[in-house]
Design a protein around this motif. Structure first.
Motif, PDB file in Angstrom:
ATOM      1  N   LEU A   1       0.801  -1.212   0.000  1.00 59.40           N
ATOM      2  CA  LEU A   1       0.000   0.000   0.000  1.00 59.40           C
ATOM      3  C   LEU A   1       0.840   1.271   0.000  1.00 59.40           C
ATOM      4  N   MET A   2       2.014   1.221   0.595  1.00 61.57           N
ATOM      5  CA  MET A   2       2.866   2.397   0.706  1.00 61.57           C
ATOM      6  C   MET A   2       4.286   2.076   0.283  1.00 61.57           C
ATOM      7  N   PRO A   3       4.501   1.777  -1.001  1.00 56.94           N
ATOM      8  CA  PRO A   3       5.862   1.479  -1.465  1.00 56.94           C
ATOM      9  C   PRO A   3       6.726   2.738  -1.476  1.00 56.94           C
ATOM     10  N   ALA A   4       8.017   2.546  -1.560  1.00 53.69           N
ATOM     11  CA  ALA A   4       8.943   3.678  -1.543  1.00 53.69           C
ATOM     12  C   ALA A   4       8.794   4.556  -2.778  1.00 53.69           C
ATOM     13  N   ARG A   5       8.306   4.000  -3.872  1.00 54.99           N
ATOM     14  CA  ARG A   5       8.092   4.748  -5.115  1.00 54.99           C
ATOM     15  C   ARG A   5       6.956   4.065  -5.882  1.00 54.99           C
ATOM     16  N   PRO A   6       6.342   4.770  -6.853  1.00 57.03           N
ATOM     17  CA  PRO A   6       5.221   4.171  -7.587  1.00 57.03           C
ATOM     18  C   PRO A   6       5.601   2.838  -8.237  1.00 57.03           C
ATOM     19  N   ARG A   7       4.691   1.879  -8.117  1.00 54.81           N
ATOM     20  CA  ARG A   7       4.855   0.581  -8.788  1.00 54.81           C
ATOM     21  C   ARG A   7       3.595   0.336  -9.612  1.00 54.81           C
ATOM     22  N   SER A   8       3.652   0.749 -10.866  1.00 55.19           N
ATOM     23  CA  SER A   8       2.470   0.661 -11.715  1.00 55.19           C
ATOM     24  C   SER A   8       2.096  -0.786 -11.997  1.00 55.19           C
ATOM     25  N   ARG A   9       0.797  -1.020 -12.093  1.00 52.57           N
ATOM     26  CA  ARG A   9       0.309  -2.331 -12.531  1.00 52.57           C
ATOM     27  C   ARG A   9       0.538  -2.525 -14.022  1.00 52.57           C
ATOM     28  N   ALA A  10       0.673  -1.433 -14.758  1.00 56.79           N
ATOM     29  CA  ALA A  10       0.918  -1.517 -16.198  1.00 56.79           C
ATOM     30  C   ALA A  10       2.403  -1.748 -16.468  1.00 56.79           C
ATOM     31  N   VAL A  11       2.701  -2.163 -17.687  1.00 55.14           N
ATOM     32  CA  VAL A  11       4.088  -2.358 -18.106  1.00 55.14           C
ATOM     33  C   VAL A  11       4.308  -1.597 -19.412  1.00 55.14           C
ATOM     34  N   PRO A  12       5.553  -1.247 -19.719  1.00 55.78           N
ATOM     35  CA  PRO A  12       5.825  -0.649 -21.027  1.00 55.78           C
ATOM     36  C   PRO A  12       5.423  -1.613 -22.137  1.00 55.78           C
ATOM     37  N   HIS A  13       4.795  -1.083 -23.170  1.00 58.00           N
ATOM     38  CA  HIS A  13       4.386  -1.953 -24.287  1.00 58.00           C
ATOM     39  C   HIS A  13       4.283  -1.133 -25.557  1.00 58.00           C
ATOM     40  N   LEU A  14       4.563  -1.783 -26.687  1.00 55.83           N
ATOM     41  CA  LEU A  14       4.525  -1.154 -28.004  1.00 55.83           C
ATOM     42  C   LEU A  14       3.498  -1.849 -28.881  1.00 55.83           C
ATOM     43  N   TRP A  15       2.693  -1.034 -29.584  1.00 53.79           N
ATOM     44  CA  TRP A  15       1.749  -1.544 -30.581  1.00 53.79           C
ATOM     45  C   TRP A  15       2.168  -1.008 -31.945  1.00 53.79           C
ATOM     46  N   ARG A  16       2.364  -1.884 -32.910  1.00 58.59           N
ATOM     47  CA  ARG A  16       2.789  -1.483 -34.257  1.00 58.59           C
ATOM     48  C   ARG A  16       1.593  -0.996 -35.070  1.00 58.59           C
ATOM     49  N   TRP A  17       1.733   0.191 -35.664  1.00 52.13           N
ATOM     50  CA  TRP A  17       0.650   0.773 -36.442  1.00 52.13           C
ATOM     51  C   TRP A  17       0.263  -0.096 -37.626  1.00 52.13           C
ATOM     52  N   GLU A  18       1.234  -0.692 -38.295  1.00 51.46           N
ATOM     53  CA  GLU A  18       0.911  -1.507 -39.465  1.00 51.46           C
ATOM     54  C   GLU A  18       0.005  -2.669 -39.088  1.00 51.46           C
ATOM     55  N   ASN A  19       0.183  -3.226 -37.901  1.00 49.22           N
ATOM     56  CA  ASN A  19      -0.682  -4.318 -37.452  1.00 49.22           C
ATOM     57  C   ASN A  19      -2.061  -3.808 -37.044  1.00 49.22           C
ATOM     58  N   LEU A  20      -2.092  -2.678 -36.346  1.00 52.95           N
ATOM     59  CA  LEU A  20      -3.378  -2.094 -35.957  1.00 52.95           C
ATOM     60  C   LEU A  20      -4.192  -1.736 -37.189  1.00 52.95           C
ATOM     61  N   ARG A  21      -3.533  -1.132 -38.163  1.00 56.74           N
ATOM     62  CA  ARG A  21      -4.226  -0.699 -39.386  1.00 56.74           C
ATOM     63  C   ARG A  21      -4.768  -1.894 -40.161  1.00 56.74           C
ATOM     64  N   ARG A  22      -3.981  -2.946 -40.243  1.00 57.93           N
ATOM     65  CA  ARG A  22      -4.419  -4.153 -40.967  1.00 57.93           C
ATOM     66  C   ARG A  22      -5.634  -4.790 -40.292  1.00 57.93           C
ATOM     67  N   LEU A  23      -5.596  -4.920 -38.977  1.00 55.00           N
ATOM     68  CA  LEU A  23      -6.708  -5.545 -38.256  1.00 55.00           C
ATOM     69  C   LEU A  23      -7.948  -4.651 -38.264  1.00 55.00           C
ATOM     70  N   ALA A  24      -7.742  -3.334 -38.212  1.00 59.61           N
ATOM     71  CA  ALA A  24      -8.883  -2.427 -38.286  1.00 59.61           C
ATOM     72  C   ALA A  24      -9.559  -2.529 -39.647  1.00 59.61           C
ATOM     73  N   ALA A  25      -8.761  -2.690 -40.717  1.00 60.11           N
ATOM     74  CA  ALA A  25      -9.325  -2.844 -42.058  1.00 60.11           C
ATOM     75  C   ALA A  25     -10.133  -4.141 -42.154  1.00 60.11           C
ATOM     76  N   GLN A  26      -9.638  -5.211 -41.529  1.00 63.25           N
ATOM     77  CA  GLN A  26     -10.408  -6.463 -41.495  1.00 63.25           C
ATOM     78  C   GLN A  26     -11.729  -6.252 -40.769  1.00 63.25           C
ATOM     79  N   ALA A  27     -11.681  -5.535 -39.649  1.00 65.10           N
ATOM     80  CA  ALA A  27     -12.901  -5.258 -38.898  1.00 65.10           C
ATOM     81  C   ALA A  27     -13.873  -4.431 -39.728  1.00 65.10           C
ATOM     82  N   GLY A  28     -13.331  -3.536 -40.571  1.00 65.11           N
ATOM     83  CA  GLY A  28     -14.194  -2.734 -41.429  1.00 65.11           C
ATOM     84  C   GLY A  28     -15.030  -3.577 -42.367  1.00 65.11           C
ATOM     85  N   ASP A  29     -14.501  -4.725 -42.789  1.00 59.35           N
ATOM     86  CA  ASP A  29     -15.237  -5.620 -43.682  1.00 59.35           C
ATOM     87  C   ASP A  29     -16.240  -6.491 -42.934  1.00 59.35           C
TER      88      ASP A  29
END
Length: 385
Positions: free
Chosen positions: A51-79
């Motif tokens: 509850l009271m750590p010495a510094r913030p400990r986020s539940r999230a982690v660094p992560h990268l999403w590639r636009w080319e993959n997002l765009r491709r899957l969004a286009a599939q969803a469009g169909d």
């Protein structure tokens, strides 16, 4: 058959452990802990490390999403996936891998790619969540906010305060994608959200495509505030921040630096913040938005901040480091920076992959929330801040 009421099993589970700064493990202590469990009580001495750590400990982690993959899957969803009442939007949210599959990029921020097919309308609705749209490619979609038709083009930033009616229309023969940013996770965890359906269809008058929206004509003049502004809303009254002005501001900062007059955040690093022209504050009560330009070969100093952010590469290429993760990034890629994780970027952009010849990064964060609560803290490596 017994008529005695059964006691629900307690979700509280306490374990006596033999450790420094913990009480001696005895039958009496075990009995005390069972009493705590029965009454739904948790002693601080068993939880203080979490509850009271010495510094913030986020539940999230660094992560990268590639636009080319997002765009491709969004286009599939469009169909495959229609846009209409109920589903409302063809929006595909980024899910941080450490947040249990929830559609949250960080514990407080939502980011999604939204995709609209030619001629489609995304029906009108409103919600208390504050939102924006940022366009990394394309044009031809119009968002209609409170009856005001606002064009969306590459590089435009379009904020929208909560509880405003809004719809989208694609007036072209090509599909279009952009990113949405909202404070959905923040309002979800604070249990403050409201939502309401609007009209099923926008009017013919709202399908017009003016060069400038009414909000731009009234509020889009640098350094000038209209006197007949009327009652102000919690967010910015300007519904579109055009790329041409953002680009010019960033270019001027780097030009001034080259002339020896300073004006940049650090060598080779220009940055601007989108602000409410009526107040000078952030565009939205819970969201901050910025654009950063890093000249080719320049590298930013690692910085840690309380709160989290999401970046999208608007233009160029380079290397970004978040915590212990390092990625090479190109146009459109998105990445999450959790609370108190160090972030730095190096530009490898040039004339072949960037209109500006630099690495341009769009950033949005939850900083206004932490500043309002006086929980904001920043540390830049190599300084005492």
């Amino acid at each position: 058959m017994s008529t005695a009421a059964t006691t629900p099993e307690s979700p509280v589970r306490l374990r006596a452990i033999d450790a420094p700064d913990q009480p001696d493990v005895t039958p009496a202590l075990e009995d005390l802990y069972r009493g705590f469990e029965q009454e739904l009580l948790v002693p601080l001495w068993t939880e203080i490390g979490d509850l009271m750590p010495a510094r913030p400990r986020s539940r999230a982690v660094p992560h990268l999403w590639r636009w080319e993959n997002l765009r491709r899957l969004a286009a599939q969803a469009g169909d495959l996936v229609p846009v209409g009442r109920g589903g409302e939007r063809r929006a595909i949210a980024l899910a941080n891998p450490a947040l249990g599959g929830r559609p949250f990029a960080t514990p407080t921020l939502w980011a999604a790619i939204q995709y609209l097919m030619p001629g489609e309308d995304a029906p009108e609705h409103r919600h208390t969540q504050h939102a924006f749209r940022f366009v990394v490619e394309g044009e031809g979609v119009w968002t209609v906010v409170g009856g005001d038709a606002v064009p969306m083009r590459r590089g435009d930033f379009l904020p929208q305060a909560g509880w405003n009616w809004h719809a989208h229309h694609n007036a072209t023969s090509e599909p279009m994608a952009w990113i949405d940013g909202l404070d959905i996770p923040f309002q979800y965890v604070t249990e403050t959200q409201f939502f309401e359906f609007g009209r099923d269809e926008i009017s013919d008058a709202e399908r017009i495509t003016p060069e400038r929206s009414r909000s731009e004509r009234l509020w889009g003049h640098p350094g000038l505030r209209p006197l007949p502004a009327g009652e102000l809303t919690p967010g910015t009254p300007l519904l579109s921040y055009k790329w041409e002005f953002t680009d010019r501001a960033l270019a001027d900062q780097l030009a001034l630096e080259a002339e020896g007059f300073g004006g940049t955040v650090e060598p080779g690093h220009a940055a601007v913040r989108y602000i409410n022209p009526a107040t000078g504050a952030d565009v939205l009560p819970t969201l901050r938005a910025e654009m950063h330009r890093i000249a080719r070969g320049a590298e930013t100093a690692p910085v840690r901040e309380t709160g989290s952010s999401v970046y999208q590469v608007f233009d160029g290429s380079g290397t970004v480091t978040v915590g212990d993760r390092t990625w090479t990034v190109t146009r459109g890629d998105l990445f999450a920076v959790p609370s108190w994780q160090p972030f730095s970027a190096r530009s490898e952009a040039g004339s072949t992959d960037s209109d500006s010849g630099a690495l341009d990064l769009f950033r949005f964060s939850d900083s206004p929330v932490f500043e309002a609560l006086q929980l904001n803290r920043t540390h830049i490596e190599g300084t005492t801040r």
